[in-house]
Design an enzyme around this catalytic site. Structure first.
Site, PDB file in Angstrom:
ATOM      1  N   ALA A   1      50.008  44.575  45.090  1.00 22.57           N
ATOM      2  CA  ALA A   1      50.402  44.885  43.608  1.00 22.57           C
ATOM      3  C   ALA A   1      51.417  44.168  42.994  1.00 22.57           C
ATOM      4  O   ALA A   1      51.748  44.407  41.748  1.00 22.57           O
ATOM      5  CB  ALA A   1      50.794  46.419  43.735  1.00 22.57           C
ATOM      6  N   ALA A   2      51.868  43.007  43.412  1.00 23.08           N
ATOM      7  CA  ALA A   2      52.960  42.264  43.065  1.00 23.08           C
ATOM      8  C   ALA A   2      52.540  41.617  41.666  1.00 23.08           C
ATOM      9  O   ALA A   2      53.054  41.830  40.543  1.00 23.08           O
ATOM     10  CB  ALA A   2      53.537  41.366  43.764  1.00 23.08           C
ATOM     11  N   GLY A   3      51.404  41.069  41.752  1.00 24.51           N
ATOM     12  CA  GLY A   3      50.625  40.253  40.668  1.00 24.51           C
ATOM     13  C   GLY A   3      50.389  41.346  39.573  1.00 24.51           C
ATOM     14  O   GLY A   3      50.420  41.106  38.515  1.00 24.51           O
ATOM     15  N   ASP A   4      49.714  42.553  40.020  1.00 26.17           N
ATOM     16  CA  ASP A   4      49.438  43.534  38.996  1.00 26.17           C
ATOM     17  C   ASP A   4      50.506  44.209  38.169  1.00 26.17           C
ATOM     18  O   ASP A   4      50.685  44.288  37.075  1.00 26.17           O
ATOM     19  CB  ASP A   4      48.761  44.774  39.700  1.00 26.17           C
TER      20      ASP A   4
HETATM   21  O1  RIB Z   1      46.125  43.568  43.527  1.00 27.85           O
HETATM   22  C1  RIB Z   1      46.356  44.305  44.821  1.00 27.85           C
HETATM   23  C2  RIB Z   1      45.232  45.408  44.726  1.00 27.85           C
HETATM   24  O2  RIB Z   1      44.230  44.604  45.005  1.00 27.85           O
HETATM   25  C3  RIB Z   1      45.369  46.391  45.915  1.00 27.85           C
HETATM   26  O3  RIB Z   1      45.867  47.606  45.094  1.00 27.85           O
HETATM   27  C4  RIB Z   1      43.922  46.595  46.180  1.00 27.85           C
HETATM   28  O4  RIB Z   1      43.380  47.928  45.853  1.00 27.85           O
HETATM   29  C5  RIB Z   1      43.242  45.449  45.462  1.00 27.85           C
HETATM   30  O5  RIB Z   1      42.387  46.045  44.568  1.00 27.85           O
END
Ligand code: RIB
Length: 314
Positions: free
Chosen positions: A254-257
């Protein structure tokens, strides 16, 4: 400061995260990890959680199955105060599930997923969300049908809403229908998939950014380069914003998100591109220093405190 209004279109997954795997297994081999956890994830939901944690008025459009995971994930999004009015429940589908295998030494992961309901996100759903109100920015990724990605970009262009595309997961896709978006932001492996270029030197970083710029004609190409930082290119000038490397990376899930959600919230609140990238780098650094994807996403106050102790006031 203005409260930005952000629409995220994209994936919602239940993540099953394995921590401390020694290495990737071969076929027929079985290896032990240290622990596991079920946590809410999905690139879309993570981006939305990050934007909401940074104080943005956030709407997520996505699709869940009618199962226990779907119920749990929906309640989790509501707990983040995310508007879930445009999240559909498809009786014919399972809720998406992602298996994340996290390497204990580097914090990096490999993942497998079953898309489930995420494959059913439609352009019509996006249009409904767009008809609700005006948004300052739309955030998307590639964990949904490509036609929905393309139509989102086209509908956003008609309404003059800037689109931030996180180009994950890594895949090679036709880029012409993305033309004119605000930002395309791939990480290292996504850049390789889109351009064929390994971003292992300053020259190759620049070459990859130029190639993406020529193919997509965005306002900015924003490459996420992990522990090196982020490279922002506007077709003429570039800006390398270093990552914060005084943290210990334990889990990059989730770092990129988080980077995308934090960038959008900062930019739409009036920060410059440079300061928004700096803010997003800080948010991502905090995220990788904690275990467990979405629960590791920091709040606005945590990011500003992190910057402040490093003498940065934005
Ligand atoms: O970017 C990380 C995410 O990628 C995770 O949370 C996983 O669900 C995938 O979709």
């Amino acid at each position: 400061m203005k409260k930005p209004r952000i629409l995220v279109i994209g994936s919602i997954f239940m993540d099953l995260i394995f921590h401390g795997i020694p290495r990737l297994a071969e076929y027929g081999e079985s290896l032990s990890g240290e622990s596991y956890s079920y946590v809410p994830g999905g690139k879309g939901a993570n981006q939305a959680a990050a934007a909401a944690r940074m104080g943005a008025d956030t709407t997520l459009a996505g699709c869940l199955g009618c199962d226990d995971n779907g119920e749990l994930l929906l309640n989790n999004l509501k707990a983040f105060h995310i508007n879930t009015n445009h999240i559909l429940k498809a009786p014919e589908s399972q809720t998406g599930l992602a298996l994340m295998l996290v390497d204990s030494a580097s914090g990096r992961y490999v993942s497998y997923n079953v898309m489930g309901g995420n494959n059913l996100i439609t352009p019509g759903q996006v249009e409904d969300a767009l008809n609700d109100c005006h948004y300052d920015m739309i955030l998307i990724q590639l964990e949904m049908p490509l036609e929905t990605v393309y139509r989102t970009c086209e509908m956003a262009a008609e309404r003059r809403i800037p689109v931030f595309l996180d180009a994950g997961p890594a895949m090679s896709i036709p880029l012409s229908r993305l033309s004119g978006i605000f930002i395309i932001s791939p990480n290292e492996s996504e850049t390789k998939a889109l351009t064929g270029i390994t971003v292992d030197s300053n020259e190759n970083i620049r070459r990859a950014a130029e190639m993406l710029y020529q193919r997509v004609h965005p306002s900015y190409v924003l490459l996420k380069l992990g522990e090196r930082g982020a490279f922002c290119y506007d077709g003429t000038d570039s800006d390398f914003v270093p990552a914060f490397n005084d943290i210990t990376a334990v889990d990059s899930t989730a770092a990129g998100d988080t980077f995308g959600g934090a960038f959008a919230a900062a930019y739409c609140s009036g920060s410059s591109i440079h300061d928004s990238v700096l803010f997003a780098n800080a948010a991502a650094a905090i995220c990788v220093s904690r275990r467990g994807g979405q629960p590791a996403i920091p709040s606005y106050e945590e990011v500003t405190a992190f910057l402040k102790v490093r003498g940065i006031d934005i």
